[in-house]
Design a protein around this motif. Structure first.
Motif, PDB file in Angstrom:
ATOM      1  N   GLY A 121      38.423  31.607  73.817  1.00 54.90           N
ATOM      2  CA  GLY A 121      38.186  32.666  74.489  1.00 54.90           C
ATOM      3  C   GLY A 121      36.881  33.555  75.184  1.00 54.90           C
ATOM      4  N   GLY A 122      35.991  32.947  75.448  1.00 51.28           N
ATOM      5  CA  GLY A 122      35.397  33.721  76.675  1.00 51.28           C
ATOM      6  C   GLY A 122      35.629  33.864  77.540  1.00 51.28           C
ATOM      7  N   ILE A 123      34.275  34.579  78.060  1.00 48.96           N
ATOM      8  CA  ILE A 123      35.090  34.312  79.535  1.00 48.96           C
ATOM      9  C   ILE A 123      35.349  33.389  80.449  1.00 48.96           C
ATOM     10  N   LEU A 131      46.074  30.459  74.108  1.00 46.13           N
ATOM     11  CA  LEU A 131      44.822  30.520  74.096  1.00 46.13           C
ATOM     12  C   LEU A 131      44.199  31.116  72.655  1.00 46.13           C
ATOM     13  N   VAL A 132      43.131  29.963  72.440  1.00 46.07           N
ATOM     14  CA  VAL A 132      42.997  29.558  70.700  1.00 46.07           C
ATOM     15  C   VAL A 132      42.008  30.236  70.475  1.00 46.07           C
ATOM     16  N   GLU A 133      41.243  31.119  69.853  1.00 47.90           N
ATOM     17  CA  GLU A 133      39.547  31.628  69.522  1.00 47.90           C
ATOM     18  C   GLU A 133      38.805  30.820  68.384  1.00 47.90           C
ATOM     19  N   ALA A 134      38.766  30.445  67.861  1.00 45.38           N
ATOM     20  CA  ALA A 134      38.646  30.821  66.541  1.00 45.38           C
ATOM     21  C   ALA A 134      37.585  31.738  65.958  1.00 45.38           C
ATOM     22  N   SER A 135      36.946  32.598  66.762  1.00 47.14           N
ATOM     23  CA  SER A 135      36.543  33.641  65.814  1.00 47.14           C
ATOM     24  C   SER A 135      37.499  35.315  66.037  1.00 47.14           C
ATOM     25  N   SER A 136      36.908  36.219  65.355  1.00 42.99           N
ATOM     26  CA  SER A 136      38.138  37.558  65.723  1.00 42.99           C
ATOM     27  C   SER A 136      37.576  37.676  66.603  1.00 42.99           C
ATOM     28  N   ASP A 170      23.954  40.993  80.760  1.00 39.52           N
ATOM     29  CA  ASP A 170      24.078  42.443  81.267  1.00 39.52           C
ATOM     30  C   ASP A 170      24.522  42.765  82.699  1.00 39.52           C
ATOM     31  N   SER A 171      24.292  41.265  83.022  1.00 44.17           N
ATOM     32  CA  SER A 171      25.015  41.343  85.222  1.00 44.17           C
ATOM     33  C   SER A 171      25.121  40.190  85.348  1.00 44.17           C
ATOM     34  N   PHE A 172      25.524  40.257  86.916  1.00 45.72           N
ATOM     35  CA  PHE A 172      25.723  39.030  87.332  1.00 45.72           C
ATOM     36  C   PHE A 172      25.430  38.912  88.805  1.00 45.72           C
ATOM     37  N   ILE A 177      39.502  23.218  77.596  1.00 41.31           N
ATOM     38  CA  ILE A 177      37.885  22.996  76.027  1.00 41.31           C
ATOM     39  C   ILE A 177      37.387  23.451  77.272  1.00 41.31           C
ATOM     40  N   ALA A 178      37.084  25.154  76.795  1.00 38.63           N
ATOM     41  CA  ALA A 178      36.557  26.542  77.214  1.00 38.63           C
ATOM     42  C   ALA A 178      35.639  26.666  75.468  1.00 38.63           C
ATOM     43  N   ALA A 179      35.351  25.495  75.426  1.00 42.56           N
ATOM     44  CA  ALA A 179      34.077  25.595  74.182  1.00 42.56           C
ATOM     45  C   ALA A 179      32.976  25.141  74.329  1.00 42.56           C
ATOM     46  N   GLU A 237      29.222  21.569  71.884  1.00 40.96           N
ATOM     47  CA  GLU A 237      29.008  20.791  70.626  1.00 40.96           C
ATOM     48  C   GLU A 237      30.693  20.598  69.743  1.00 40.96           C
ATOM     49  N   THR A 238      31.910  21.544  70.470  1.00 44.83           N
ATOM     50  CA  THR A 238      32.806  21.287  69.906  1.00 44.83           C
ATOM     51  C   THR A 238      33.801  19.835  70.263  1.00 44.83           C
ATOM     52  N   LEU A 239      33.277  19.380  70.872  1.00 38.46           N
ATOM     53  CA  LEU A 239      33.626  18.304  71.192  1.00 38.46           C
ATOM     54  C   LEU A 239      33.941  16.833  70.499  1.00 38.46           C
ATOM     55  N   CYS A 284      14.647  42.723  74.910  1.00 40.56           N
ATOM     56  CA  CYS A 284      13.760  42.290  74.598  1.00 40.56           C
ATOM     57  C   CYS A 284      14.054  41.324  74.715  1.00 40.56           C
ATOM     58  N   TYR A 285      13.933  40.085  74.828  1.00 41.74           N
ATOM     59  CA  TYR A 285      14.392  38.837  73.768  1.00 41.74           C
ATOM     60  C   TYR A 285      12.807  38.211  73.831  1.00 41.74           C
ATOM     61  N   VAL A 286      13.515  37.498  72.234  1.00 43.96           N
ATOM     62  CA  VAL A 286      12.668  36.171  71.819  1.00 43.96           C
ATOM     63  C   VAL A 286      13.146  35.594  71.487  1.00 43.96           C
ATOM     64  N   ALA A 325      35.630  22.833  80.607  1.00 40.40           N
ATOM     65  CA  ALA A 325      35.173  24.159  81.387  1.00 40.40           C
ATOM     66  C   ALA A 325      34.229  25.320  80.889  1.00 40.40           C
ATOM     67  N   GLY A 326      32.748  25.438  81.451  1.00 35.46           N
ATOM     68  CA  GLY A 326      32.937  26.897  80.805  1.00 35.46           C
ATOM     69  C   GLY A 326      30.947  26.392  81.002  1.00 35.46           C
ATOM     70  N   SER A 327      29.767  26.791  79.868  1.00 36.20           N
ATOM     71  CA  SER A 327      28.725  26.924  79.916  1.00 36.20           C
ATOM     72  C   SER A 327      28.023  25.767  79.323  1.00 36.20           C
ATOM     73  N   GLY A 358      25.671  30.609  84.360  1.00 38.48           N
ATOM     74  CA  GLY A 358      26.140  32.735  84.958  1.00 38.48           C
ATOM     75  C   GLY A 358      27.672  32.538  84.818  1.00 38.48           C
ATOM     76  N   ILE A 359      27.805  34.036  84.527  1.00 40.65           N
ATOM     77  CA  ILE A 359      29.073  34.476  84.256  1.00 40.65           C
ATOM     78  C   ILE A 359      29.990  33.565  85.415  1.00 40.65           C
ATOM     79  N   PRO A 360      29.354  34.163  86.862  1.00 41.65           N
ATOM     80  CA  PRO A 360      30.700  33.624  87.915  1.00 41.65           C
ATOM     81  C   PRO A 360      30.536  31.774  87.829  1.00 41.65           C
ATOM     82  N   ASP A 361      29.920  31.492  87.251  1.00 43.41           N
ATOM     83  CA  ASP A 361      29.767  29.836  87.112  1.00 43.41           C
ATOM     84  C   ASP A 361      30.930  29.542  85.883  1.00 43.41           C
TER      85      ASP A 361
HETATM   86  P1  FAD Z   1      31.589  31.188  75.215  1.00 41.70           P
HETATM   87  O1  FAD Z   1      31.323  32.610  75.261  1.00 41.70           O
HETATM   88  O2  FAD Z   1      30.477  30.094  74.368  1.00 41.70           O
HETATM   89  O3  FAD Z   1      33.086  30.983  74.373  1.00 41.70           O
HETATM   90  C1  FAD Z   1      33.242  29.930  73.819  1.00 41.70           C
HETATM   91  C2  FAD Z   1      34.408  30.583  72.245  1.00 41.70           C
HETATM   92  O4  FAD Z   1      35.077  28.892  72.408  1.00 41.70           O
HETATM   93  C3  FAD Z   1      34.105  31.441  71.797  1.00 41.70           C
HETATM   94  O5  FAD Z   1      34.628  32.587  71.878  1.00 41.70           O
HETATM   95  C4  FAD Z   1      34.092  30.692  70.487  1.00 41.70           C
HETATM   96  O6  FAD Z   1      34.163  31.082  69.053  1.00 41.70           O
HETATM   97  C5  FAD Z   1      35.545  29.733  70.775  1.00 41.70           C
HETATM   98  N1  FAD Z   1      35.462  28.510  70.458  1.00 41.70           N
HETATM   99  C6  FAD Z   1      34.607  27.273  69.891  1.00 41.70           C
HETATM  100  N2  FAD Z   1      34.734  26.049  69.568  1.00 41.70           N
HETATM  101  C7  FAD Z   1      36.103  26.339  69.397  1.00 41.70           C
HETATM  102  C8  FAD Z   1      37.150  25.874  68.508  1.00 41.70           C
HETATM  103  N3  FAD Z   1      37.160  24.782  68.335  1.00 41.70           N
HETATM  104  N4  FAD Z   1      38.153  26.699  68.640  1.00 41.70           N
HETATM  105  C9  FAD Z   1      39.175  27.713  69.480  1.00 41.70           C
HETATM  106  N5  FAD Z   1      37.452  28.373  69.625  1.00 41.70           N
HETATM  107  C10 FAD Z   1      36.253  28.163  69.963  1.00 41.70           C
HETATM  108  N6  FAD Z   1      24.710  35.226  82.420  1.00 41.70           N
HETATM  109  C11 FAD Z   1      25.008  36.021  83.245  1.00 41.70           C
HETATM  110  O7  FAD Z   1      25.560  35.205  84.344  1.00 41.70           O
HETATM  111  N7  FAD Z   1      24.180  36.943  83.456  1.00 41.70           N
HETATM  112  C12 FAD Z   1      23.631  37.504  81.966  1.00 41.70           C
HETATM  113  O8  FAD Z   1      22.773  38.645  82.349  1.00 41.70           O
HETATM  114  C13 FAD Z   1      23.712  36.236  80.494  1.00 41.70           C
HETATM  115  N8  FAD Z   1      22.661  36.724  80.005  1.00 41.70           N
HETATM  116  C14 FAD Z   1      23.141  35.871  78.806  1.00 41.70           C
HETATM  117  C15 FAD Z   1      22.236  36.177  77.757  1.00 41.70           C
HETATM  118  C16 FAD Z   1      22.917  35.856  76.634  1.00 41.70           C
HETATM  119  C17 FAD Z   1      22.077  36.100  75.334  1.00 41.70           C
HETATM  120  C18 FAD Z   1      23.387  34.862  76.316  1.00 41.70           C
HETATM  121  C19 FAD Z   1      23.969  33.905  75.121  1.00 41.70           C
HETATM  122  C20 FAD Z   1      23.903  34.263  77.655  1.00 41.70           C
HETATM  123  C21 FAD Z   1      23.629  35.037  78.376  1.00 41.70           C
HETATM  124  N9  FAD Z   1      24.605  34.507  79.983  1.00 41.70           N
HETATM  125  C22 FAD Z   1      24.191  35.493  80.972  1.00 41.70           C
HETATM  126  C23 FAD Z   1      25.106  33.363  80.031  1.00 41.70           C
HETATM  127  C24 FAD Z   1      26.589  33.850  79.871  1.00 41.70           C
HETATM  128  O9  FAD Z   1      27.316  34.482  79.217  1.00 41.70           O
HETATM  129  C25 FAD Z   1      27.572  31.486  79.304  1.00 41.70           C
HETATM  130  O10 FAD Z   1      26.745  30.828  80.044  1.00 41.70           O
HETATM  131  C26 FAD Z   1      28.756  32.589  79.256  1.00 41.70           C
HETATM  132  O11 FAD Z   1      29.498  34.231  79.018  1.00 41.70           O
HETATM  133  C27 FAD Z   1      29.528  31.072  78.451  1.00 41.70           C
HETATM  134  O12 FAD Z   1      31.045  31.676  78.597  1.00 41.70           O
HETATM  135  P2  FAD Z   1      32.245  31.025  77.667  1.00 41.70           P
HETATM  136  O13 FAD Z   1      33.359  31.099  78.311  1.00 41.70           O
HETATM  137  O14 FAD Z   1      31.974  29.464  79.298  1.00 41.70           O
HETATM  138  O15 FAD Z   1      31.570  30.503  76.555  1.00 41.70           O
END
Ligand code: FAD
Length: 466
Positions: A12-14, A38-43, A64-66, A280-282, A285-287, A362-364, A438-440, A446-449
């Motif tokens: 349940g990410g974006i 939609l099944v999300e592992a976290s709270s 913080d932006s896109f 699969i939108a996780a 490593e989940t796969l 900042c980032y480290v 699908a997903g990062s 990027g969020i739009p991607d």
């Molecule tokens: P995620 O947000 O990772 O969501 C995946 C979800 O799947 C999670 O909630 C997880 O708990 C859940 N999940 C995992 N395994 C399971 C399972 N087995 N069962 C059920 N649920 C599961 N992008 C931008 O465009 N602009 C930015 O400024 C930017 N800054 C960033 C800064 C940081 C610190 C980070 C980490 C990323 C940044 N990004 C940025 C990238 C962008 O945030 C991510 O690529 C995007 O949010 C990923 O979304 P997602 O839904 O694909 O994955």
């Protein structure tokens, strides 16, 4: 009459949220007898999107932006009724810290590549030799046609090490929290490869293809968007638009079994969900875990993920003795700093910070400094403050600081990434029909991607079920 079908989205990410939204929209518009879960592992929903409101500050713990020119995020914002909440960034001088000194980013740089001669030639960011070497781009033949190559290697060949290390690397590696020399050109910036193939010189290619900036005295509009009330408002508003009962929180999908008709998803709650199609939108490593019976998912072992920590610090304006007129800086590897970037959030996004205050983010966690992420909050705070002090002369302790660790949260598109994903998708089409990725981890971080991939997965599911 079509028979009822079940579609399950894992994560349940974006990406997962936008897939759920667009699926339900199509189901309603086309009157389809399909149900979405939609099944999300976290709270919580949102994955990496997380906004904290504290003492009048809006703090983004993750993105913080896109980029505003990438349309899927703006489209989703409009769909869920947030278009009036979109805010563009405040513009200003961007800096780059090279050899421990802040330099202005030369005017006309596009991702660090110079497109204007004068600002580049007069910049004190590069030695005479470095400038001459960058000019090789005009005379070098176009590279051989190859399937992929290292992003760093590609730029080093065209411009030499100095331009790469002083500008291109700090800008580009930060976007992926990766090492430019390991990253795949074709999975990150294939447009640069094509420009070079079409125009021989990258600089000439950019000059011909970049939109001309208007000759106006008006301040340029920012190229990024965020949401007035925080990035998480996109998550909340999208969730609002979903049918009741769509989402299950605090439950992970542990295993997926292929059956004669569709799939069984074994959940951490002990329940089993049946599905005719799955998105699969996780993260990747989940796969190998949920499909442990399919060896080909171990191809993902070649996709590492890096960790970073995001450190937000709030100050009184009076604490900053050397205020710099700009929106932030990135740090080159040649500098003796552990932070990799600093955004002057109060200037870039004024709505996030109360009057009279300063918000620095900042980032480290460089790829070769991953251990920093595991230090204690106090240790990380000290490291960041020491670095900030060198550039800004900070005389008071922060009013507060917020440290967010993102462990293994940045998938690395290393050389060969696109082919790897294509190969895995091919195997899935053969052995796991109706399951889509699908997903990062796959086609853009990027969020739009991510939103676009969610939409594409919806098209695939609908076509598969039809
Ligand atoms: P995620 O947000 O990772 O969501 C995946 C979800 O799947 C999670 O909630 C997880 O708990 C859940 N999940 C995992 N395994 C399971 C399972 N087995 N069962 C059920 N649920 C599961 N992008 C931008 O465009 N602009 C930015 O400024 C930017 N800054 C960033 C800064 C940081 C610190 C980070 C980490 C990323 C940044 N990004 C940025 C990238 C962008 O945030 C991510 O690529 C995007 O949010 C990923 O979304 P997602 O839904 O694909 O994955």
């Amino acid at each position: 009459m079509e028979s009822s079908k079940e579609i399950v989205i894992v994560g349940g990410g974006i990406t997962g949220l936008s897939a759920a939204y667009y699926l339900q929209k199509e189901i309603k518009e086309q009157g389809l007898p399909y149900k979405v879960k939609l099944v999300e592992a976290s709270s919580r929903l949102g994955g990496k999107i997380s906004t904290l409101k504290k003492d009048g500050f809006t703090i983004e713990r993750g993105p913080d932006s896109f980029l505003s020119r990438k349309t899927p995020a703006v489209k989703l914002a409009k769909e869920v009724g947030l278009d009036d909440q979109l805010v563009r960034n405040g513009t200003g001088q961007a800096y780059i810290l090279v050899n421990n000194k802040l330099h202005k980013m030369p005017r006309g740089s596009h991702m660090g590549i110079p497109t204007k001669a004068r600002p580049f030639l007069f910049s004190n960011l590069f030695s005479f030799k470095g400038k001459m070497r960058a000019g090789f781009d005009f005379v070098l033949p176009k590279g051989k046609e190859v399937q992929d190559q290292s992003l760093g290697g590609f730029f080093r060949h065209r411009f030499g090490n100095e331009l790469v290390e002083n500008v291109i690397d700090p800008l580009l590696s930060g976007i992926y929290s990766g090492d430019i020399d390991d990253m795949s050109l074709m999975a990150t910036y294939p447009n640069f490869y094509r420009l070079q193939q079409d125009h021989k010189s990258l600089i000439k290619g950019l000059r011909k293809t970049l939109p001309k900036s208007p000759r106006s005295t008006k301040k340029k509009a920012g190229v990024f968007y965020t949401f007035k009330d925080g990035f998480e408002s996109l998550v909340k508003q999208t969730e609002q638009k979903l049918d009741k009962g769509t989402i299950t929180l605090n439950v992970a999908v542990d295993h997926i079994e292929k059956k004669d008709h569709g799939y069984h998803l074994l959940l951490s709650s002990g329940e089993v969900y049946k599905a005719d199609a799955i998105i699969i939108a996780a993260q990747h490593e989940t796969l190998p875990k949920v499909f442990s019976q399919y060896d080909f998912f171990h191809e993902f072992d070649l996709v590492p993920s890096t960790s970073v920590a995001n450190v937000a610090m709030a100050f009184d304006q009076s604490a900053i003795k050397r205020d710099i007129n700009g929106t932030g800086f990135v740090v080159s590897r040649t500098s003796d700093y552990r932070i990799t970037a600093c955004t002057w959030t109060h200037k870039k996004w004024p709505h996030t910070t109360p009057e009279g205050s300063v918000l620095l983010r900042c980032y480290v966690g460089r790829p070769n400094d991953q251990e920093v992420v595991d230090l204690t909050d106090e240790e990380i705070k000290d490291i960041v403050l020491e670095d900030l002090n060198k550039t800004m002369n900070i005389t008071q302790a922060p009013k507060f600081s917020v440290i967010t660790r993102w462990r293994n949260a940045r998938p690395q598109y290393t050389v060969g990434h696109t082919e790897r994903i294509t190969k895995i998708r091919g195997k899935m089409a053969e052995m796991l029909p109706g399951v889509y990725l699908a997903g990062s981890s796959f086609e853009g971080v990027g969020i739009p991607d991510c939103i676009e991939q969610g939409e594409k997965a919806v098209d695939n599911v609908l076509e598969f079920l039809r």
